[in-house]
Write a protein that holds these residues in place. Structure first.
Motif, mmCIF file in Angstrom:
data_model
loop_
_atom_site.group_PDB
_atom_site.id
_atom_site.type_symbol
_atom_site.label_atom_id
_atom_site.label_comp_id
_atom_site.label_asym_id
_atom_site.label_seq_id
_atom_site.Cartn_x
_atom_site.Cartn_y
_atom_site.Cartn_z
ATOM 1 N N VAL A 9 0.828 -1.210 0.000
ATOM 2 C CA VAL A 9 0.000 0.000 0.000
ATOM 3 C C VAL A 9 0.862 1.260 0.000
ATOM 4 O O VAL A 9 0.642 2.156 -0.801
ATOM 5 C CB VAL A 9 -0.981 0.002 1.192
ATOM 6 N N ASN A 10 1.814 1.352 0.906
ATOM 7 C CA ASN A 10 2.672 2.520 0.992
ATOM 8 C C ASN A 10 4.070 2.038 1.398
ATOM 9 O O ASN A 10 4.457 2.184 2.552
ATOM 10 C CB ASN A 10 2.113 3.523 2.007
ATOM 11 N N PRO A 11 4.826 1.493 0.453
ATOM 12 C CA PRO A 11 6.058 0.782 0.785
ATOM 13 C C PRO A 11 7.145 1.615 1.470
ATOM 14 O O PRO A 11 7.996 1.066 2.140
ATOM 15 C CB PRO A 11 6.541 0.260 -0.567
ATOM 16 N N PHE A 12 7.129 2.902 1.327
ATOM 17 C CA PHE A 12 8.169 3.735 1.945
ATOM 18 C C PHE A 12 7.795 4.216 3.341
ATOM 19 O O PHE A 12 8.589 4.844 4.016
ATOM 20 C CB PHE A 12 8.493 4.922 1.042
ATOM 21 N N VAL A 13 6.570 3.917 3.772
ATOM 22 C CA VAL A 13 6.096 4.383 5.073
ATOM 23 C C VAL A 13 5.861 3.229 6.044
ATOM 24 O O VAL A 13 6.273 3.271 7.195
ATOM 25 C CB VAL A 13 4.808 5.221 4.913
ATOM 26 N N ASP A 14 5.167 2.183 5.580
ATOM 27 C CA ASP A 14 4.856 1.066 6.464
ATOM 28 C C ASP A 14 4.828 -0.232 5.671
ATOM 29 O O ASP A 14 5.165 -0.249 4.501
ATOM 30 C CB ASP A 14 3.529 1.297 7.199
ATOM 31 N N ARG A 15 4.415 -1.292 6.328
ATOM 32 C CA ARG A 15 4.407 -2.611 5.690
ATOM 33 C C ARG A 15 3.003 -3.081 5.341
ATOM 34 O O ARG A 15 2.793 -4.266 5.118
ATOM 35 C CB ARG A 15 5.072 -3.622 6.614
ATOM 36 N N GLN A 16 2.057 -2.181 5.309
ATOM 37 C CA GLN A 16 0.669 -2.546 4.993
ATOM 38 C C GLN A 16 0.582 -3.117 3.584
ATOM 39 O O GLN A 16 1.052 -2.515 2.628
ATOM 40 C CB GLN A 16 -0.249 -1.329 5.108
ATOM 41 N N THR A 17 0.013 -4.297 3.479
ATOM 42 C CA THR A 17 -0.197 -4.935 2.186
ATOM 43 C C THR A 17 -1.674 -5.228 2.013
ATOM 44 O O THR A 17 -2.456 -5.195 2.968
ATOM 45 C CB THR A 17 0.612 -6.244 2.081
ATOM 46 N N MET A 18 -2.048 -5.528 0.790
ATOM 47 C CA MET A 18 -3.455 -5.727 0.493
ATOM 48 C C MET A 18 -3.597 -6.737 -0.645
ATOM 49 O O MET A 18 -2.990 -6.555 -1.698
ATOM 50 C CB MET A 18 -4.026 -4.367 0.092
#
Length: 187
Positions: A39-48
């Protein structure tokens, strides 16, 4: 008893087990038909996880000039039939979710077909069978109703694929409340 795919996005840990399972499903030719997005690879590890939402009135099928994309009686929107597909790619352009992919070598569109060889017999799709965090769940309509009542947004609108901002009603349901409200889910 009808079952549907239910996705709890905030559970996804990015393990990509769903991708591995997808390649093992019969008729998928060892090819992933779903995806996992950072989702936001440079900020966190949230995936979808992203897979076909199996629209009730699918734009991919509506845009096909030769009716190569069929909707199964269970509601699953199937990949293009090899013998009919012209390779025009109208379906890939028409899908608002960017799901159908076009294989140039085979001149054929492919996408998640909800493991129709399994789900037509009540067996969960491979992605839901192997998901270790219950991000992908194969649930009855009664179980879905319970989940919907648990995850209401503060404004009263259910965060699912019945959202008025989306293309149309879908046969895959997605829970977004933790992500939309910035709340962490307690397991």
């Amino acid at each position: 008893m009808k079952k549907v795919l239910y996705i709890e996005l905030e559970n996804c840990i990015g393990c990509r087990s769903c991708l591995a399972g997808c390649t093992q499903c019969g008729g998928h030719e060892q090819r992933n038909r779903n995806y996992v997005i950072d989702v936001n690879p440079f900020v966190d590890r949230q995936t979808m996880p992203m897979m076909c939402l199996h629209c009730e009135n699918p734009p991919c099928a509506r845009s096909c000039p030769v009716q190569a994309i069929q909707v199964h009686e269970t509601g699953a929107v199937l990949s293009a039939m090899t013998e009919k597909c012209l390779g025009c790619q109208n379906c890939t352009i028409a899908c608002p979710y960017g799901i159908p992919k076009f294989d140039v070598e085979q001149n054929l569109m492919y996408k998640c077909d909800l493991c129709i060889d399994r789900t037509k017999d009540g067996i969960p799709p491979m992605c839901a069978s192997v998901c270790p965090t219950n991000t992908l769940q194969w649930v009855t309509e009664e179980e879905l109703a319970v989940k919907k009542s648990q995850f209401r947004l503060s404004n009263g609108m259910m965060a699912s694929m019945e959202d008025p901002y989306l293309e149309n009603k879908t046969n895959v349901h997605v829970s977004l409340p933790g992500i939309l409200e910035g709340k962490e889910k307690l397991f």
